[in-house]
Structure formats: structure tokens, C-alpha cells
Design a protein around this motif. Structure first.
Motif, PDB file in Angstrom:
ATOM      1  N   PRO A   1      -3.423   0.126   7.427  1.00  0.00           N
ATOM      2  CA  PRO A   1      -3.232   1.435   6.801  1.00  0.00           C
ATOM      3  C   PRO A   1      -1.811   1.958   6.978  1.00  0.00           C
ATOM      4  O   PRO A   1      -1.164   1.719   8.001  1.00  0.00           O
ATOM      5  CB  PRO A   1      -4.237   2.330   7.514  1.00  0.00           C
ATOM      6  CG  PRO A   1      -4.556   1.642   8.782  1.00  0.00           C
ATOM      7  CD  PRO A   1      -4.332   0.181   8.569  1.00  0.00           C
ATOM      8  N   LEU A   2      -1.341   2.659   5.952  1.00  0.00           N
ATOM      9  CA  LEU A   2      -0.053   3.342   5.947  1.00  0.00           C
ATOM     10  C   LEU A   2      -0.294   4.778   5.489  1.00  0.00           C
ATOM     11  O   LEU A   2      -1.381   5.086   5.004  1.00  0.00           O
ATOM     12  CB  LEU A   2       0.901   2.660   4.952  1.00  0.00           C
ATOM     13  CG  LEU A   2       1.364   1.250   5.256  1.00  0.00           C
ATOM     14  CD1 LEU A   2       2.157   0.692   4.084  1.00  0.00           C
ATOM     15  CD2 LEU A   2       2.208   1.220   6.518  1.00  0.00           C
ATOM     16  N   PRO A   3       0.707   5.644   5.583  1.00  0.00           N
ATOM     17  CA  PRO A   3       0.531   6.974   4.995  1.00  0.00           C
ATOM     18  C   PRO A   3       0.128   6.835   3.515  1.00  0.00           C
ATOM     19  O   PRO A   3       0.593   5.923   2.824  1.00  0.00           O
ATOM     20  CB  PRO A   3       1.919   7.621   5.144  1.00  0.00           C
ATOM     21  CG  PRO A   3       2.492   6.943   6.356  1.00  0.00           C
ATOM     22  CD  PRO A   3       2.001   5.519   6.270  1.00  0.00           C
ATOM     23  N   PRO A   4      -0.717   7.726   3.021  1.00  0.00           N
ATOM     24  CA  PRO A   4      -1.251   7.579   1.669  1.00  0.00           C
ATOM     25  C   PRO A   4      -0.218   7.678   0.557  1.00  0.00           C
ATOM     26  O   PRO A   4      -0.485   7.255  -0.569  1.00  0.00           O
ATOM     27  CB  PRO A   4      -2.279   8.702   1.560  1.00  0.00           C
ATOM     28  CG  PRO A   4      -1.897   9.685   2.601  1.00  0.00           C
ATOM     29  CD  PRO A   4      -1.250   8.904   3.706  1.00  0.00           C
TER      30      PRO A   4
ATOM     31  N   VAL B   1      -1.689   1.072   2.048  1.00  0.00           N
ATOM     32  CA  VAL B   1      -2.102  -0.104   2.809  1.00  0.00           C
ATOM     33  C   VAL B   1      -1.116  -1.247   2.552  1.00  0.00           C
ATOM     34  O   VAL B   1      -0.584  -1.376   1.448  1.00  0.00           O
ATOM     35  CB  VAL B   1      -3.550  -0.542   2.442  1.00  0.00           C
ATOM     36  CG1 VAL B   1      -3.644  -0.950   0.991  1.00  0.00           C
ATOM     37  CG2 VAL B   1      -4.051  -1.632   3.349  1.00  0.00           C
ATOM     38  N   VAL B   2      -0.853  -2.040   3.582  1.00  0.00           N
ATOM     39  CA  VAL B   2      -0.063  -3.261   3.410  1.00  0.00           C
ATOM     40  C   VAL B   2      -0.678  -4.335   4.305  1.00  0.00           C
ATOM     41  O   VAL B   2      -0.925  -4.102   5.480  1.00  0.00           O
ATOM     42  CB  VAL B   2       1.437  -3.048   3.710  1.00  0.00           C
ATOM     43  CG1 VAL B   2       1.700  -2.708   5.157  1.00  0.00           C
ATOM     44  CG2 VAL B   2       2.250  -4.260   3.293  1.00  0.00           C
ATOM     45  N   PHE B   3      -0.977  -5.469   3.723  1.00  0.00           N
ATOM     46  CA  PHE B   3      -1.601  -6.586   4.440  1.00  0.00           C
ATOM     47  C   PHE B   3      -2.857  -6.147   5.185  1.00  0.00           C
ATOM     48  O   PHE B   3      -3.127  -6.597   6.293  1.00  0.00           O
ATOM     49  CB  PHE B   3      -0.621  -7.249   5.410  1.00  0.00           C
ATOM     50  CG  PHE B   3       0.648  -7.733   4.760  1.00  0.00           C
ATOM     51  CD1 PHE B   3       0.626  -8.718   3.791  1.00  0.00           C
ATOM     52  CD2 PHE B   3       1.870  -7.187   5.128  1.00  0.00           C
ATOM     53  CE1 PHE B   3       1.799  -9.156   3.187  1.00  0.00           C
ATOM     54  CE2 PHE B   3       3.046  -7.619   4.545  1.00  0.00           C
ATOM     55  CZ  PHE B   3       3.007  -8.610   3.576  1.00  0.00           C
ATOM     56  N   GLY B   4      -3.597  -5.193   4.599  1.00  0.00           N
ATOM     57  CA  GLY B   4      -4.826  -4.696   5.208  1.00  0.00           C
ATOM     58  C   GLY B   4      -4.623  -3.625   6.267  1.00  0.00           C
ATOM     59  O   GLY B   4      -5.589  -3.102   6.806  1.00  0.00           O
TER      60      GLY B   4
END
Length: 180
Positions: free
Chosen positions: A105-108, A100-103
Motif C-alpha cells: 500500500p501507498l498513499p491513495p 499500491v505498488v507491487f502489492g
């Protein structure tokens, strides 16, 4: 940035195909630090450093291999020196978490944190030892100390003892990808 995303997605896809095992907190974790674009640091006198490169590192046991380039500029942007860096030892890695970045979602396996390593710099003055620290703001737990003016600050610091200390991050673009 587009190449970084394609590289990360390709690496993530490859990792999905590799069998995984459960790891405990004391298990070995391996990562790839990617600084495809410049990451900046600033010295108290206003000089700036722009650092690019990649590194593979593991935690427990600590190990690192990596290299890249740097450019040292004065406060007005005039290039004073440039050269290369080579990692010579991992000092530590403080994880800020993953996915997560700045709320958003990104790859885990996209992680953030603070990676500190000993480096050898090849400069116009010859080889000089230094300490390179790279900060990546990915994750739910970055410390408040890297938040400035309401924004989180990625970037790098570089301390060259007895020469100059670029001790404040000043922006950049990087990612730490957990590979196991």
C-alpha cells in the motif's frame, strides 16, 4: 529518494486539509509528475538518455507545464550531449491506478501510468521537438508489456524525430501524484 518521499508526504498532508469534491470519470483530474532521480531510455543502437524533471498536468482538458534536464550517452557511457526540456503539450495519460505498488500500500493519491507529452529540447544543436513518455509502475493495473524479467520497468522514452528514438524504458524512479 528520501527527498521524494518527504515531498510526497508533505503534498499528501496538504491535500488532506483541502476540501474535496466527488469527481466523475469525465471530470478534470490534475497530477504532478516528479522525476527527482534520473529516468532512463535506450535507443536501438545502445545509446541511453537520462531524464530528470517535474511536470504538472491535467486531463480533460489536456494541459501540461513542466521542465527538466537530459543527458545523452553512447552505449559505453560517454556523454554525447546534454540539455534541457520544456513541456509544450500533453498527448495523453493512461492511468494504471493508485495507492499500491507491487502489492504494497501507498498513499491513495500516489498513482502510476504512462504520461506522453510534446517537449522542446534545448540541445547543442539548437532547439529540437520531441515526444517524452514517462512510465510509472505504481497501481494495480500496469500492462504486461512493461514487465521484463519478472520486474516492472519504470523509466522514460524520448523520440526526437529524424535524430534518435530512445524507445525502450531502462529504469528510473518517479511518481505521479493526483492533486484533485
Amino acid at each position: 529518494m528520501k527527498r521524494l518521499i518527504l515531498f510526497a508526504l508533505g503534498l499528501a498532508a496538504a491535500l488532506v486539509l483541502v476540501p474535496t469534491t466527488a469527481v466523475a470519470d469525465s471530470a478534470t483530474h490534475s497530477y504532478v509528475l516528479v522525476m527527482e532521480e534520473a529516468n532512463f531510455g535506450v535507443a536501438p543502437n545502445g545509446d541511453q538518455i537520462a531524464i530528470e524533471g517535474d511536470a504538472e498536468f491535467s486531463v480533460d482538458p489536456n494541459a501540461v507545464e513542466g521542465s527538466g534536464s537530459f543527458t545523452h550517452m553512447n552505449a559505453s557511457g560517454t556523454v554525447l550531449a546534454s540539455g534541457t526540456w520544456r513541456a509544450s503539450g500533453l498527448i495523453d495519460y493512461q492511468s494504471y491506478g493508485c495507492g499500491v505498488v507491487f502489492g504494497n500500500p501507498l498513499p491513495p493519491n500516489f498513482c502510476g501510468g504512462r504520461v506522453a507529452m510534446n517537449v522542446m529540447l534545448t540541445t547543442p544543436l539548437g532547439e529540437l521537438p520531441g515526444i517524452l513518455t514517462v512510465v510509472c509502475v505504481i497501481g494495480p493495473n500496469p500492462p504486461n508489456s512493461i514487465i521484463s524479467n519478472g520486474d516492472r520497468s519504470e523509466g522514460a522514452t524520448l523520440n526526437v524525430p529524424g535524430v534518435i528514438n530512445f524507445n525502450h524504458t531502462a529504469g528510473g524512479d518517479n511518481v505521479i501524484i493526483q492533486t484533485d
